[in-house]
Design an enzyme around this catalytic site. Structure first.
Site, PDB file in Angstrom:
ATOM      1  N   TYR A   4       0.804  -1.229   0.000  1.00  0.00           N
ATOM      2  CA  TYR A   4       0.000   0.000   0.000  1.00  0.00           C
ATOM      3  C   TYR A   4       0.836   1.278   0.000  1.00  0.00           C
ATOM      4  O   TYR A   4       0.368   2.318  -0.473  1.00  0.00           O
ATOM      5  CB  TYR A   4      -0.971  -0.008   1.180  1.00  0.00           C
ATOM      6  CG  TYR A   4      -2.077  -1.020   1.008  1.00  0.00           C
ATOM      7  CD1 TYR A   4      -3.097  -0.820   0.092  1.00  0.00           C
ATOM      8  CD2 TYR A   4      -2.093  -2.196   1.755  1.00  0.00           C
ATOM      9  CE1 TYR A   4      -4.101  -1.753  -0.087  1.00  0.00           C
ATOM     10  CE2 TYR A   4      -3.102  -3.139   1.586  1.00  0.00           C
ATOM     11  CZ  TYR A   4      -4.101  -2.910   0.658  1.00  0.00           C
ATOM     12  OH  TYR A   4      -5.092  -3.846   0.475  1.00  0.00           O
TER      13      TYR A   4
ATOM     14  N   GLY B 211     -11.841  -7.916  -3.398  1.00  0.00           N
ATOM     15  CA  GLY B 211     -13.129  -8.254  -2.804  1.00  0.00           C
ATOM     16  C   GLY B 211     -13.505  -9.679  -3.119  1.00  0.00           C
ATOM     17  O   GLY B 211     -12.843 -10.364  -3.901  1.00  0.00           O
ATOM     18  N   ALA B 212     -14.586 -10.129  -2.507  1.00  0.00           N
ATOM     19  CA  ALA B 212     -15.088 -11.468  -2.774  1.00  0.00           C
ATOM     20  C   ALA B 212     -15.659 -11.517  -4.182  1.00  0.00           C
ATOM     21  O   ALA B 212     -16.364 -10.599  -4.601  1.00  0.00           O
ATOM     22  CB  ALA B 212     -16.163 -11.832  -1.750  1.00  0.00           C
TER      23      ALA B 212
ATOM     24  N   ARG C  49     -25.016  -8.988  -7.615  1.00  0.00           N
ATOM     25  CA  ARG C  49     -23.961  -8.078  -7.169  1.00  0.00           C
ATOM     26  C   ARG C  49     -24.263  -7.539  -5.778  1.00  0.00           C
ATOM     27  O   ARG C  49     -23.362  -7.321  -4.963  1.00  0.00           O
ATOM     28  CB  ARG C  49     -23.806  -6.944  -8.182  1.00  0.00           C
ATOM     29  CG  ARG C  49     -23.331  -7.416  -9.562  1.00  0.00           C
ATOM     30  CD  ARG C  49     -23.225  -6.251 -10.535  1.00  0.00           C
ATOM     31  NE  ARG C  49     -22.812  -6.682 -11.870  1.00  0.00           N
ATOM     32  CZ  ARG C  49     -23.667  -6.970 -12.849  1.00  0.00           C
ATOM     33  NH1 ARG C  49     -24.973  -6.879 -12.638  1.00  0.00           N
ATOM     34  NH2 ARG C  49     -23.228  -7.346 -14.025  1.00  0.00           N
TER      35      ARG C  49
ATOM     36  N   VAL D 120     -13.756  -0.871  -8.994  1.00  0.00           N
ATOM     37  CA  VAL D 120     -14.260  -1.863  -9.950  1.00  0.00           C
ATOM     38  C   VAL D 120     -14.990  -2.993  -9.229  1.00  0.00           C
ATOM     39  O   VAL D 120     -15.875  -3.628  -9.794  1.00  0.00           O
ATOM     40  CB  VAL D 120     -13.103  -2.428 -10.811  1.00  0.00           C
ATOM     41  CG1 VAL D 120     -13.619  -3.411 -11.859  1.00  0.00           C
ATOM     42  CG2 VAL D 120     -12.332  -1.295 -11.499  1.00  0.00           C
TER      43      VAL D 120
ATOM     44  N   VAL E 278     -20.510  -2.289  -7.461  1.00  0.00           N
ATOM     45  CA  VAL E 278     -19.627  -1.145  -7.674  1.00  0.00           C
ATOM     46  C   VAL E 278     -20.221   0.177  -7.206  1.00  0.00           C
ATOM     47  O   VAL E 278     -19.501   1.040  -6.686  1.00  0.00           O
ATOM     48  CB  VAL E 278     -19.188  -1.063  -9.149  1.00  0.00           C
ATOM     49  CG1 VAL E 278     -20.343  -0.733 -10.077  1.00  0.00           C
ATOM     50  CG2 VAL E 278     -18.057  -0.060  -9.327  1.00  0.00           C
TER      51      VAL E 278
ATOM     52  N   ASP F  94     -21.821  -2.096 -19.235  1.00  0.00           N
ATOM     53  CA  ASP F  94     -23.216  -2.334 -19.632  1.00  0.00           C
ATOM     54  C   ASP F  94     -23.561  -1.515 -20.885  1.00  0.00           C
ATOM     55  O   ASP F  94     -24.244  -2.000 -21.788  1.00  0.00           O
ATOM     56  CB  ASP F  94     -24.165  -1.951 -18.493  1.00  0.00           C
ATOM     57  CG  ASP F  94     -23.799  -2.606 -17.187  1.00  0.00           C
ATOM     58  OD1 ASP F  94     -24.438  -3.591 -16.819  1.00  0.00           O
ATOM     59  OD2 ASP F  94     -22.849  -2.119 -16.542  1.00  0.00           O
ATOM     60  N   THR F  95     -23.088  -0.272 -20.908  1.00  0.00           N
ATOM     61  CA  THR F  95     -23.312   0.583 -22.071  1.00  0.00           C
ATOM     62  C   THR F  95     -22.648  -0.008 -23.315  1.00  0.00           C
ATOM     63  O   THR F  95     -23.232  -0.006 -24.408  1.00  0.00           O
ATOM     64  CB  THR F  95     -22.772   2.003 -21.790  1.00  0.00           C
ATOM     65  OG1 THR F  95     -23.614   2.623 -20.800  1.00  0.00           O
ATOM     66  CG2 THR F  95     -22.751   2.861 -23.034  1.00  0.00           C
TER      67      THR F  95
ATOM     68  N   ARG G 216     -22.043  -3.207 -23.818  1.00  0.00           N
ATOM     69  CA  ARG G 216     -22.852  -4.378 -24.180  1.00  0.00           C
ATOM     70  C   ARG G 216     -24.109  -3.952 -24.932  1.00  0.00           C
ATOM     71  O   ARG G 216     -24.510  -4.575 -25.931  1.00  0.00           O
ATOM     72  CB  ARG G 216     -23.240  -5.147 -22.921  1.00  0.00           C
ATOM     73  CG  ARG G 216     -22.090  -5.901 -22.263  1.00  0.00           C
ATOM     74  CD  ARG G 216     -22.453  -6.404 -20.874  1.00  0.00           C
ATOM     75  NE  ARG G 216     -21.399  -7.264 -20.327  1.00  0.00           N
ATOM     76  CZ  ARG G 216     -21.211  -7.494 -19.043  1.00  0.00           C
ATOM     77  NH1 ARG G 216     -22.005  -6.931 -18.133  1.00  0.00           N
ATOM     78  NH2 ARG G 216     -20.248  -8.301 -18.634  1.00  0.00           N
TER      79      ARG G 216
ATOM     80  N   HIS H  29     -25.269  -0.480 -11.673  1.00  0.00           N
ATOM     81  CA  HIS H  29     -24.635  -1.555 -12.447  1.00  0.00           C
ATOM     82  C   HIS H  29     -25.173  -2.854 -11.863  1.00  0.00           C
ATOM     83  O   HIS H  29     -24.596  -3.456 -10.971  1.00  0.00           O
ATOM     84  CB  HIS H  29     -23.109  -1.471 -12.301  1.00  0.00           C
ATOM     85  CG  HIS H  29     -22.388  -2.666 -12.883  1.00  0.00           C
ATOM     86  ND1 HIS H  29     -22.554  -3.070 -14.177  1.00  0.00           N
ATOM     87  CD2 HIS H  29     -21.506  -3.537 -12.317  1.00  0.00           C
ATOM     88  CE1 HIS H  29     -21.793  -4.136 -14.405  1.00  0.00           C
ATOM     89  NE2 HIS H  29     -21.161  -4.440 -13.288  1.00  0.00           N
TER      90      HIS H  29
ATOM     91  N   THR I 185     -16.095 -12.887 -15.214  1.00  0.00           N
ATOM     92  CA  THR I 185     -15.910 -12.014 -16.378  1.00  0.00           C
ATOM     93  C   THR I 185     -14.574 -11.297 -16.201  1.00  0.00           C
ATOM     94  O   THR I 185     -14.208 -10.959 -15.072  1.00  0.00           O
ATOM     95  CB  THR I 185     -17.038 -10.974 -16.505  1.00  0.00           C
ATOM     96  OG1 THR I 185     -16.994 -10.100 -15.368  1.00  0.00           O
ATOM     97  CG2 THR I 185     -18.399 -11.644 -16.563  1.00  0.00           C
TER      98      THR I 185
END
Length: 365
Positions: free
Chosen positions: A118, A132-133, A141, A170, A174, A200-201, A203, A227, A282
């Site tokens: 860090y 994160g998990a 999500r 990310v 999110v 998403d946009t 896609r 999202h 993904t």
């Protein structure tokens, strides 16, 4: 239009709630916090409204699982960063990825790639947080929220203590985690950005392009809001080559009934679930979306992207992070774009915000 001398965000001067005078000049601020910092040391900020773009670009990626590692690879291929630092809870993983990436440097632009900790967030132009998990099959999500909020409350203060310029979130969910990072870091709102519905946009544009048989780069359409499952397709503003969708349909000579639109959006909304059910995660498209956001900031592009950002009175929505079109440059979020929504889209956006705020209210932050 005025610019906050502390954080660099653009502000409508006539609507600016926070203002101060110094040496005969009027200054406007996005928040009371920025105003207070200015008044404490006006000499520091009064001559820094225009900053040079750094010739050295340092990006730190925190979390080097499937998404984080692919972001590092895409970032190396792009040539955007001169230094890429990988941080992970498992140091062997980050070191292994750094070694692997370094072995490919003779095929790309020069860069310094290393595993770190860090403290390496100091002087970073951007810290990308993917830690994160992971999302499991059949898991939404929002199901991840409590696990990942706990993780963020531990790692974000460590990052913020090193004062990197911008945080890009990310990890999912999110929008919630962007809000958590904003509150925990005490950063100005323009310097905490979520990847939001950028993917998403993309896609949405791809599926419209396939349906209409045109290049995706000639399709202009947005997914806004969460999202996730309450995201909103902005059909009213979608256009192809400048023609609104309803005007392009006769040119296209293909069916574009309500059922077709419903199916296109269903595929957009469920895309991640379909991919996760097949391969477990993904990584490729989200990595490209993240590198697009990084480039917008590092190259001071003033690009319009649907990133997650704290909104204030956007169609009556305040104190929530969600995705709307925003201009990104070296200051992070420069300005929100107020697009015209029809009444159905407005209601859906407000419902999306209420979904997110209902979760936020349950968090201990």
């Amino acid at each position: 239009m005025a610019k906050d001398p502390v954080c660099g965000m653009e502000i409508e001067g006539r609507e600016g709630r926070y203002r101060a005078q110094y040496m005969g000049e009027n200054y406007f601020f996005c928040s009371e916090d920025c105003k207070r910092k200015f008044e404490g040391n006006p000499e520091k900020y009064s001559d820094t409204l225009e900053k040079c773009i750094s010739t050295t670009r340092k990006v730190v990626v925190v979390g080097t699982g499937q998404v984080g590692a692919t972001i590092c690879f895409a970032l190396m291929m792009s040539g955007l960063a001169t230094t890429i630092v990988l941080i992970d809870l498992n140091p062997d993983l980050s070191e292994g990825h750094a070694m692997d990436l370094n072995h490919g440097l003779s095929f790309v632009q020069p860069a310094r790639i290393l595993a770190g900790n860090y403290t390496d967030c100091k002087d970073a132009d951007m810290v990308v947080v993917t830690a994160g998990a992971p999302q499991k099959p059949e898991e939404t999500r929002l199901d991840l929220v409590f696990k990942n909020t706990k993780i963020f409350k531990e790692i974000i203060p460590k990052i913020a203590a090193q004062k990197p310029r911008t945080l890009l979130i990310v990890s999912n969910p999110v929008d919630i985690l962007t809000y958590v990072a904003l509150k925990v870091s005490n950063y100005p709102m323009n310097r905490v950005v979520g990847s939001g519905t950028t993917l998403d946009t993309a896609r949405f544009r791809f599926l419209l392009s396939r349906h209409c048989q045109v290049d995706p780069r000639n399709v202009h359409a947005y997914i806004i809001g969460e999202h996730g499952d309450s995201e909103v397709p902005v059909w009213s503003q979608a256009n192809i080559a400048g023609l609104p969708i309803k005007e392009y349909c006769p040119v296209c000579e293909r069916s574009c009934l309500a059922e077709d639109r419903k199916e296109i959006f269903r595929q957009v909304k469920n895309a991640a679930y379909e991919i996760i059910n097949r391969k477990g995660y993904t990584n490729f498209a989200i990595a490209l979306a993240v590198v697009r956001i990084i480039g917008s900031v590092l190259r001071d592009e003033n690009s319009v992207l649907t990133v997650s950002t704290l909104v204030n009175n956007y169609y009556g929505i305040s104190n929530a992070c969600l995705s709307i079109p925003a201009i990104l440059n070296m200051n992070g979020i420069s300005r929100h774009i107020h697009i015209n929504l029809d009444e159905t889209e407005r209601q859906q956006l407000r419902a999306s915000a209420e979904t997110l705020k209902g979760i936020i209210d349950k968090l201990d932050i």
